[in-house]
Enzyme design. Structure first.
Site, PDB file in Angstrom:
ATOM      1  N   LYS A   1       0.909  19.304  -8.015  1.00  0.00           N
ATOM      2  CA  LYS A   1       2.042  19.869  -7.272  1.00  0.00           C
ATOM      3  C   LYS A   1       1.704  21.270  -6.747  1.00  0.00           C
ATOM      4  O   LYS A   1       2.097  21.633  -5.643  1.00  0.00           O
ATOM      5  CB  LYS A   1       3.303  19.928  -8.149  1.00  0.00           C
ATOM      6  CG  LYS A   1       3.970  18.572  -8.354  1.00  0.00           C
ATOM      7  CD  LYS A   1       4.710  18.144  -7.093  1.00  0.00           C
ATOM      8  CE  LYS A   1       5.429  16.803  -7.226  1.00  0.00           C
ATOM      9  NZ  LYS A   1       4.556  15.647  -7.333  1.00  0.00           N
TER      10      LYS A   1
ATOM     11  N   LYS B   1      -1.432   2.695  -4.587  1.00  0.00           N
ATOM     12  CA  LYS B   1      -0.164   2.008  -4.823  1.00  0.00           C
ATOM     13  C   LYS B   1       0.868   2.355  -3.755  1.00  0.00           C
ATOM     14  O   LYS B   1       0.739   3.342  -3.034  1.00  0.00           O
ATOM     15  CB  LYS B   1       0.347   2.296  -6.235  1.00  0.00           C
ATOM     16  CG  LYS B   1       0.895   3.670  -6.497  1.00  0.00           C
ATOM     17  CD  LYS B   1       1.373   3.701  -7.964  1.00  0.00           C
ATOM     18  CE  LYS B   1       2.464   4.721  -8.156  1.00  0.00           C
ATOM     19  NZ  LYS B   1       2.992   4.750  -9.520  1.00  0.00           N
TER      20      LYS B   1
ATOM     21  N   LYS C   1       6.126   6.304  -1.079  1.00  0.00           N
ATOM     22  CA  LYS C   1       7.011   6.703   0.005  1.00  0.00           C
ATOM     23  C   LYS C   1       6.360   7.742   0.908  1.00  0.00           C
ATOM     24  O   LYS C   1       6.712   7.892   2.062  1.00  0.00           O
ATOM     25  CB  LYS C   1       8.296   7.275  -0.591  1.00  0.00           C
ATOM     26  CG  LYS C   1       9.501   6.874   0.191  1.00  0.00           C
ATOM     27  CD  LYS C   1      10.817   7.145  -0.511  1.00  0.00           C
ATOM     28  CE  LYS C   1      10.725   7.538  -1.959  1.00  0.00           C
ATOM     29  NZ  LYS C   1      12.018   7.586  -2.640  1.00  0.00           N
TER      30      LYS C   1
END
Ligand code: TRP
Length: 325
Positions: A112, A192, A195
């Protein structure tokens, strides 16, 4: 007594097929067997840049997705994390027994930091402590989450152990619960379904034509390779999806075609699109009903969160007392 299960999804827009198969399907299975709390973890959502004006809509969307998927408020509690203030209280108390250095070393924190170099806030570092508090607040034992959450589960277990050794036996050590569809591969051929990767996902409310269109751009090969199905890449991912949605028999038929160099990907994609749509259609219908029934949804949110606060307060009383507060 039944074991308690806790899981949460961040409120970043709508769920896609990957979240649905990975997270929500697991929840459906669990609600019949265990004492479950399923949450919209909005306090975790705000650790990365977000839109305050639309957060409320995103939170409600997850609740609607939960209900449409079949989570039943008679069987489980549907929580909105920020409506149960005990989460932050417990997180703070637990933060006093956990080293900063361990948090700084977590791969999720480092990721992050790299992703949002101008948004490295305290909440981000605190993320795993709040997540530990989420589950421990309800003395949760089983946590259905993806493999990517493993480091966070480790922190949670360490915190539980440390608390118990410092203040007396209080918390169970939660374990990750694996669900069969936890890995839904991307349509783009690598990794995978996610979004944040365009061309990788299918939305839960996509109609048949949209699903067909999305599958049409999924990469394949010439169809004349033969032999075993590759272990990774576009073809591998299509076959994984086929097994997940169309079942073993259909999967075996196309596998044989592949071996015999007779495979027609247009046919495979057609079968796959239909199978996925069949899985999603009842979901889309039920979601429309809940969308129209504002009052019912409001009531569910109200009563579920009331019950959550009561349970949470029981744990907090014990924790405050044990910590000498
Ligand atoms: N970190 C989880 C994720 O990104 C979301 C989450 C927050 C969670 N608190 C939780 C999951 C507690 C399970 C239990 O998927």
């Amino acid at each position: 007594m039944k074991k308690r299960v806790y899981s949460g999804i961040r409120a970043t827009g709508r769920l896609h097929l990957g979240n649905y198969m990975g997270a929500v399907k697991g929840m459906l299975e669990l609600q019949d067997k265990y004492d479950c709390v399923f949450s919209v973890v909005d306090l975790h959502t705000i650790t990365v840049p977000y839109e305050p004006d639309t957060l409320g809509v995103s939170i409600r969307n997850i609740v609607l997705d939960y209900l449409a998927a079949g989570l039943d408020p008679k069987k489980c509690l549907l929580e909105i994390q920020s409506r149960v203030p005990q989460h932050t209280e417990l997180a703070y108390l637990l933060s006093t027994i956990y080293p900063v250095s361990r948090l700084e070393d977590l791969p999720t924190y480092k990721d992050k930091k790299a992703q949002y170099p101008k948004y490295v806030n305290m909440g981000l570092l605190y993320y795993p402590v709040l997540m530990a508090a989420d589950v421990l607040l309800y003395k949760g034992e089983l946590v259905p989450v993806g493999i990517d959450q493993k480091p966070h589960l480790e922190v949670m277990r360490e915190i539980a152990r440390k608390f118990n050794s410092m203040f007396g036996d209080t918390f169970p050590e939660p374990v990750r619960f694996k669900t069969p569809g936890e890995y839904v591969p991307s349509l783009s051929g690598t990794g995978k379904m996610s979004k944040s990767i365009e061309g990788s996902f299918i939305n839960l409310t996509d109609d048949l034509a949209t699903i067909q269109k999305r599958l049409a751009s999924a990469p394949t090969d010439s169809g004349e390779v033969g032999g075993d199905i590759p272990e990774s890449g576009g073809v591998a991912n299509l076959f994984s999806l086929l097994r997940l949605f169309a079942g073993k028999e259909v999967y075996s038929k196309f596998m044989q075609d592949y071996k015999d160099k007779k495979i027609r990907y247009s046919e495979l994609k057609e079968v796959l699109a239909n199978a996925i749509f069949k899985e999603l259609k009842p979901f889309a219908e039920k979601r429309k009903e809940f969308e129209a029934n504002t009052k019912l949804v409001d009531e569910v949110i109200e009563s579920s969160n009331n019950a959550c606060r009561q349970l949470a307060e029981e744990t907090m009383r014990e924790v405050r007392e044990k910590m000498g507060l």
